[in-house]
Enzyme design. Structure first.
Site, PDB file in Angstrom:
ATOM      1  N   GLU A  97      54.773  12.983   3.599  1.00 40.55           N
ATOM      2  CA  GLU A  97      53.774  13.290   3.224  1.00 40.55           C
ATOM      3  C   GLU A  97      53.845  13.079   1.793  1.00 40.55           C
ATOM      4  OE1 GLU A  97      50.847  17.207   2.281  1.00 40.55           O
ATOM      5  OE2 GLU A  97      52.630  17.305   3.751  1.00 40.55           O
ATOM      6  N   ASP A 105      47.352  24.034  -4.486  1.00 41.35           N
ATOM      7  CA  ASP A 105      48.678  23.580  -4.890  1.00 41.35           C
ATOM      8  C   ASP A 105      49.264  24.636  -5.833  1.00 41.35           C
ATOM      9  OD1 ASP A 105      49.296  21.260  -3.400  1.00 41.35           O
ATOM     10  OD2 ASP A 105      47.522  20.455  -4.324  1.00 41.35           O
TER      11      ASP A 105
END
Length: 267
Positions: free
Chosen positions: A49, A60
């Site tokens: 990824e 995040d």
């Protein structure tokens, strides 16, 4: 059948689980990104990824946010990222998917973005800010192209909504282990296994667990409940050390770390 589908089908036949490592494109450099993908593929990653840096990352944690900021500060462009990925995908033994904001896809246009991504050998996308209620049109385009659209379910997602997400997801489902942001954690919630078992009862789609996983002990705890694990912050943090350490040493360390996770996953 997409390349991601084929990867999970192969693992199923081998009675193995997937390691899905995450790297930030361009941090600390695109050269390091390419080297990391090669190393992780060589070590046995099932899918790699690649995070496409964005100024307003979704969920995040501090490690990945900081890596995005560093990459953006270097003025790294999407075209350069795709060129870098395209330079390694022909020789990689595993498919590559991107973690990308839908704002970037929308800016280029879904068809044009998929043209660019597939030309670079990219096999799918994780789009964390694409709401399931607004995903059907893009999901249909992805299905037509055998391009996996990997969507997320969190611990706070209702069962009704989770079913809708499963219907439009392809490749695998990304189960977010914690209600919060990404990052390395000492402990994981105790209800992960129960939640994933329910999801598996609703669909044959492979389910990979991400957020907070950074130790072989975590992997060992989860491996029987899922089809794979996603590890990001711990790898991004290690790769960032290439700013001050020899690149070969850093890449070797990331490879050895991946080995420890794979041993726990399939040992």
């Amino acid at each position: 059948m997409s390349a991601v589908d084929r990867a999970f089908e192969t693992l199923r036949q081998q009675n193995k689980k997937a390691l899905v490592p995450f790297v930030t494109a361009g941090d600390p450099s695109l050269e390091i990104t390419a080297a990391a993908l090669k190393e992780l593929g060589k070590r046995g990653a099932a899918v790699c990824e690649v995070g496409i840096p964005y100024s307003d990352p979704i969920a995040d944690g501090p490690v990945i946010q900081a890596s995005y900021t560093r990459a953006l500060d270097k003025k790294i462009k999407l075209s350069s990222i795709l060129d870098t990925i395209g330079s390694v995908t022909p020789a990689l033994p595993c498919p590559v998917v991107t973690m990308i904001s839908y704002a970037i896809i929308h800016r280029h246009g879904p068809e044009k973005y998929l043209d660019m991504a597939q030309a670079a050998g990219i096999s799918g996308a994780i789009v964390p800010d694409l709401l399931v209620e607004e995903s059907e049109a893009f999901a249909a385009i992805c299905r037509e192209r055998d391009f996996s659209l990997i969507q997320l379910v969190t611990p706070t997602t209702s069962k009704e909504r989770a079913k809708k997400i499963l219907e439009t997801s392809t490749g695998f489902l990304y189960y977010v282990s914690v209600a919060g942001i990404t990052g390395e954690r000492t402990e994981l919630p105790s209800n992960i296994v129960e939640n994933v078992q329910w999801l598996k009862s609703q669909s044959d789609l492979p389910i990979c667990i991400g957020f907070g996983i950074n130790k072989p002990e975590h992997v060992h705890m989860l491996k029987d409940a899922c089809d794979g694990v996603i590890v990001g912050s711990a790898i991004v943090r290690r790769l960032s050390e290439a700013e001050t350490k020899p690149a070969e040493e850093v890449i070797q360390g990331v490879g050895e770390y991946a080995d420890s996770l794979l041993d726990a996953l399939n040992g």
